[in-house]
Write a protein that holds these residues in place. Structure first.
Motif, short mmCIF file in Angstrom:
data_model
loop_
_atom_site.label_atom_id
_atom_site.label_comp_id
_atom_site.label_asym_id
_atom_site.label_seq_id
_atom_site.Cartn_x
_atom_site.Cartn_y
_atom_site.Cartn_z
N ALA A 72 3.50 -1.59 -0.77
CA ALA A 72 2.05 -1.72 -0.91
C ALA A 72 1.34 -0.45 -0.44
CB ALA A 72 1.55 -2.93 -0.13
N ALA A 73 1.80 0.11 0.68
CA ALA A 73 1.20 1.34 1.20
C ALA A 73 1.41 2.50 0.23
CB ALA A 73 1.76 1.69 2.58
N LEU A 74 2.60 2.59 -0.37
CA LEU A 74 2.85 3.65 -1.35
C LEU A 74 1.94 3.52 -2.55
CD1 LEU A 74 6.68 4.35 -1.72
CD2 LEU A 74 4.91 5.79 -0.76
N ALA A 75 1.74 2.30 -3.03
CA ALA A 75 0.83 2.09 -4.17
C ALA A 75 -0.57 2.58 -3.82
CB ALA A 75 0.81 0.62 -4.56
N ASN A 76 -1.00 2.32 -2.59
CA ASN A 76 -2.31 2.77 -2.15
C ASN A 76 -2.37 4.30 -2.05
OD1 ASN A 76 -5.01 2.31 -1.12
ND2 ASN A 76 -4.18 2.90 0.87
N LEU A 77 -1.35 4.90 -1.45
CA LEU A 77 -1.31 6.36 -1.31
C LEU A 77 -1.28 7.05 -2.67
CD1 LEU A 77 1.15 6.67 1.70
CD2 LEU A 77 -1.26 7.38 1.68
#
Length: 123
Positions: A72-77
């Motif tokens: 999820a954090a990668l998708a945001n970044l």
């Protein structure tokens, strides 16, 4: 722990200037992982026999929820154009070969230099 394992083959640019590659890798690790606190451990391995010029990256997570937080954090970044532009520049240095997820065994086997070994007679 569960581990997300990436295998990458070094691109010609990396193989032609290993000193520059190692410097880039140190910088990339900080860039990529600084905003991903759910990654609890990170190990790198370099093949010297067999699949030469292949690097493995083992990112450790406490559990599947931590791995989900990572995704999820990668998708945001990736939605940040500057961050994503920096991330995809890795294609100049390596080609991804494969990815897998592995886990620790449910029994106490294995050791490393930091773990004292109990003599068999004491068991």
């Amino acid at each position: 722990m569960i581990y997300l394992v990436y295998r990458m083959k070094l691109a010609p640019r990396a193989r032609q200037n290993m000193k520059e590659f190692w410097s880039w890798l140190e910088d990339r690790e900080r860039f990529f992982y600084d905003d991903l606190p759910m990654v609890k451990s990170l190990r790198w391995y370099y093949s010297v026999i067999g699949d030469v010029y292949v690097i493995e990256n083992w990112a450790g997570f406490e559990n599947e929820a931590g791995w989900g937080e990572y995704r999820a954090a990668l998708a945001n970044l990736k939605s940040n154009a500057d961050w994503e532009s920096e991330r995809v520049s890795q294609d100049e240095w390596w080609e991804f070969l494969d990815t897998r997820v592995v886990t620790d065994l449910p029994v106490a086997v294995g050791f490393d230099a930091d773990t004292p070994r109990e003599p068999a007679a004491a068991r």
